[in-house]
Design an enzyme around this catalytic site. Structure first.
Site, PDB file in Angstrom:
ATOM      1  N   TYR A 146     125.674  65.171 -48.968  1.00 45.97           N
ATOM      2  CA  TYR A 146     124.507  65.309 -49.839  1.00 45.97           C
ATOM      3  C   TYR A 146     124.991  65.404 -51.275  1.00 45.97           C
ATOM      4  O   TYR A 146     125.906  66.167 -51.584  1.00 45.97           O
ATOM      5  CB  TYR A 146     123.728  66.575 -49.468  1.00 45.97           C
ATOM      6  CG  TYR A 146     122.518  66.850 -50.336  1.00 45.97           C
ATOM      7  CD1 TYR A 146     121.411  66.007 -50.321  1.00 45.97           C
ATOM      8  CD2 TYR A 146     122.476  67.970 -51.173  1.00 45.97           C
ATOM      9  CE1 TYR A 146     120.294  66.269 -51.111  1.00 45.97           C
ATOM     10  CE2 TYR A 146     121.354  68.235 -51.965  1.00 45.97           C
ATOM     11  CZ  TYR A 146     120.276  67.389 -51.930  1.00 45.97           C
ATOM     12  OH  TYR A 146     119.174  67.652 -52.706  1.00 45.97           O
ATOM     13  N   ASP A 241     132.486  64.968 -55.526  1.00 46.75           N
ATOM     14  CA  ASP A 241     131.335  65.840 -55.739  1.00 46.75           C
ATOM     15  C   ASP A 241     131.741  67.234 -55.271  1.00 46.75           C
ATOM     16  O   ASP A 241     131.688  67.549 -54.084  1.00 46.75           O
ATOM     17  CB  ASP A 241     130.121  65.316 -54.965  1.00 46.75           C
ATOM     18  CG  ASP A 241     128.935  66.278 -55.072  1.00 46.75           C
ATOM     19  OD1 ASP A 241     129.071  67.324 -55.739  1.00 46.75           O
ATOM     20  OD2 ASP A 241     127.879  65.967 -54.484  1.00 46.75           O
ATOM     21  N   LYS A 269     126.461  74.824 -58.808  1.00 46.70           N
ATOM     22  CA  LYS A 269     126.523  76.064 -58.026  1.00 46.70           C
ATOM     23  C   LYS A 269     127.379  77.159 -58.705  1.00 46.70           C
ATOM     24  O   LYS A 269     126.938  77.696 -59.704  1.00 46.70           O
ATOM     25  CB  LYS A 269     126.933  75.750 -56.595  1.00 46.70           C
ATOM     26  CG  LYS A 269     125.875  74.817 -55.964  1.00 46.70           C
ATOM     27  CD  LYS A 269     125.867  74.678 -54.477  1.00 46.70           C
ATOM     28  CE  LYS A 269     124.579  74.000 -54.041  1.00 46.70           C
ATOM     29  NZ  LYS A 269     124.714  72.722 -53.366  1.00 46.70           N
TER      30      LYS A 269
HETATM   31  C1  PLP Z   1     123.884  71.458 -53.783  1.00 49.68           C
HETATM   32  C2  PLP Z   1     124.593  70.174 -53.914  1.00 49.68           C
HETATM   33  C3  PLP Z   1     124.152  69.188 -54.808  1.00 49.68           C
HETATM   34  C4  PLP Z   1     122.855  69.294 -55.555  1.00 49.68           C
HETATM   35  O1  PLP Z   1     122.843  70.362 -56.465  1.00 49.68           O
HETATM   36  P1  PLP Z   1     121.421  70.943 -56.964  1.00 49.68           P
HETATM   37  O2  PLP Z   1     121.815  71.960 -57.992  1.00 49.68           O
HETATM   38  O3  PLP Z   1     120.762  71.503 -55.759  1.00 49.68           O
HETATM   39  O4  PLP Z   1     120.661  69.817 -57.533  1.00 49.68           O
HETATM   40  C5  PLP Z   1     124.929  68.061 -54.968  1.00 49.68           C
HETATM   41  N1  PLP Z   1     126.069  67.902 -54.288  1.00 49.68           N
HETATM   42  C6  PLP Z   1     126.521  68.831 -53.426  1.00 49.68           C
HETATM   43  C7  PLP Z   1     127.809  68.609 -52.707  1.00 49.68           C
HETATM   44  C8  PLP Z   1     125.791  69.984 -53.186  1.00 49.68           C
HETATM   45  O5  PLP Z   1     126.216  70.874 -52.298  1.00 49.68           O
END
Ligand code: PLP
Length: 428
Positions: A146, A241, A269
């Site tokens: 994701y 990511d 995060k």
């Molecule tokens: C949480 C997450 C996102 C999205 O971040 P948001 O702040 O919720 O938009 C993107 N990539 C990874 C790997 C994530 O865990």
């Protein structure tokens, strides 16, 4: 005493009239595990308190950011002090420079960066940079990873979508989705074959370098090697990511842990200390193409805003102290060993997978390495396990496709409470 969630039930009823599922992010609705989501009133350290007065040891950690636990006094003080000086100026500040320098110290591959307000924005923008600098439209992602909810990335995107059994969201134009190539995580042969066939059309490969959004799944050494080799050979960018793994699997993320030098990195995060922040960046030759130095456009009214920057900076400062991160990683290992022992004693087939301060309990008799093996786990059993933990005051993320997060505030008492509860829950 039964677990009375009557106030949360009332709130959910009111909420569901006004917000889809009664929530502002889908997995919070507990559809993946069943039951009523407790509405949270407050949180402190490793503990959540709900509207009905129950307390829970928290392993959701607001989905990762709360690595120092909730409402850490020094982070709260930094936010309050910043708020008193003004919450947003729409003009550059000294704190943003400090923040960028701090990120750079942890992530040497991030030579230049941009701050944004969410992980979604960070990934969406990194993708634009990759497409902009290569002049190519194709992207490669892995099933179950994701990267936020931008159109190009919402194809076979794990996490919430997997929980609800929707591989790809309606509303993503087919014209756009056709440029997104998806492969199985850890599939070296698939990656090589795709680049062999379409290498000249591919702008980048984006991945979670330790997956968290289909549960905690580490990459194989061969997979990491192939990612670097094929992107380099075909002139595509490698995007890590690390929105979840940054400051989570190691202070310097998966790239530090595995010794990889990605072209671009996304953070979010933890880097925001619990406030809305994302960062994308990487090699200067690419980031210099971003406006106003270059033609690739990206902007944000509240980007780098003083509250989020203050929370992030203070969090990174506290995490830098010797032993702080290591302590949380040791606690994680203790929990993981305890869960493995309890599962074995109960005769339950479980894989407890972990890296750094994240872990997942998969109900499976074989290691989970990709989306297919994650989907094949006993998710009904996970739902019962989750419900039994909740009743005993332990809050796991409400889906079998998610990772649990441990903080520096989880101590021996919390671990003991967790393992006592797990012993009962494994029989559920
Ligand atoms: C949480 C997450 C996102 C999205 O971040 P948001 O702040 O919720 O938009 C993107 N990539 C990874 C790997 C994530 O865990």
């Amino acid at each position: 005493m039964p677990h009375d969630l009557s106030r949360s039930k009332d709130l959910l009823e009111r909420a569901a009239r006004l917000m889809p599922g009664g929530v502002n992010s889908p997995v919070r609705a507990f559809k993946g595990v069943g039951g009523t989501p407790p509405f949270i009133k407050s949180a402190q350290g490793a503990w959540l308190t709900d509207e009905d007065g129950h307390r829970y040891v928290d392993y959701c950690g607001t989905w990762g950011p709360a690595i120092l636990g909730h409402a850490h006094p020094q982070v709260v003080a930094a936010i309050c002090a910043a708020a008193g000086r003004g919450t947003s100026f729409g003009a550059p500040t000294a704190a943003e420079v400090d923040m960028a320098e701090a990120v750079r110290r942890y992530y040497p591959s991030i030579e230049m960066m941009r701050m944004v307000s969410s992980g979604t924005e960070a990934c969406m923008s990194a993708l634009r940079v990759a497409r902009g600098v290569t002049g190519r439209d194709g992207i490669v992602k892995f099933e179950g990873c994701y990267h936020g909810h931008a159109d190009s990335l919402l194809v076979k995107a794990g996490s919430g979508l997997a929980t609800f059994g929707v591989p790809t969201s309606p509303g993503v134009p087919a014209d756009l989705a056709q440029h997104t190539h998806t492969l199985a995580y850890n599939d070296v042969a698939g990656l090589e074959a795709l680049f062999e066939k379409r290498g000249g059309e591919l702008a980048c490969v984006i991945l979670e370098p330790v997956c968290g959004n289909m549960g905690c799944i580490p990459p194989s050494a061969a997979f990491l090697e192939a990612l670097q080799r094929v992107t380099k050979a075909h002139g595509a960018l490698l995007i890590f990511d690390e929105v979840m793994t940054g400051f989570r699997v190691a202070r310097g993320g998966a790239q530090q842990l595995f010794g990889v030098d990605p072209d671009l990195t996304c953070l979010g995060k933890v880097v925001g200390g619990g406030l809305p922040v994302g960062v994308y960046g990487g090699k200067a030759e690419y980031m210099r193409q971003v406006s106003p130095d270059g033609p690739i456009y990206q902007a944000g009214t509240l980007s780098g805003n003083p509250l989020a920057t203050a929370a992030g900076l203070e969090t990174l400062r506290l995490l830098a102290e010797p032993g702080v991160f290591e302590g949380a990683a040791e606690t994680t290992a203790t929990i993981v060993e305890g869960l493995r022992r309890l599962a074995a004693e109960a005769g339950v087939a479980a894989q407890v997978q972990h890296v750094g301060t994240m872990f997942t309990v998969f109900f499976s008799d074989a290691p989970v390495t990709d989306f297919a093996t994650a989907a094949a786990c006993d998710h009904a059993r996970f739902g019962r396990f989750h419900g039994a933990l909740l009743e005993q005051g332990v809050y796991f993320p409400p889906s079998g496709y998610e990772a649990c997060f441990v903080s520096t505030a989880h101590g021996p008492y919390e671990v003991e409470r967790t393992l006592d509860a797990a012993k009962v829950a494994l029989g559920a």
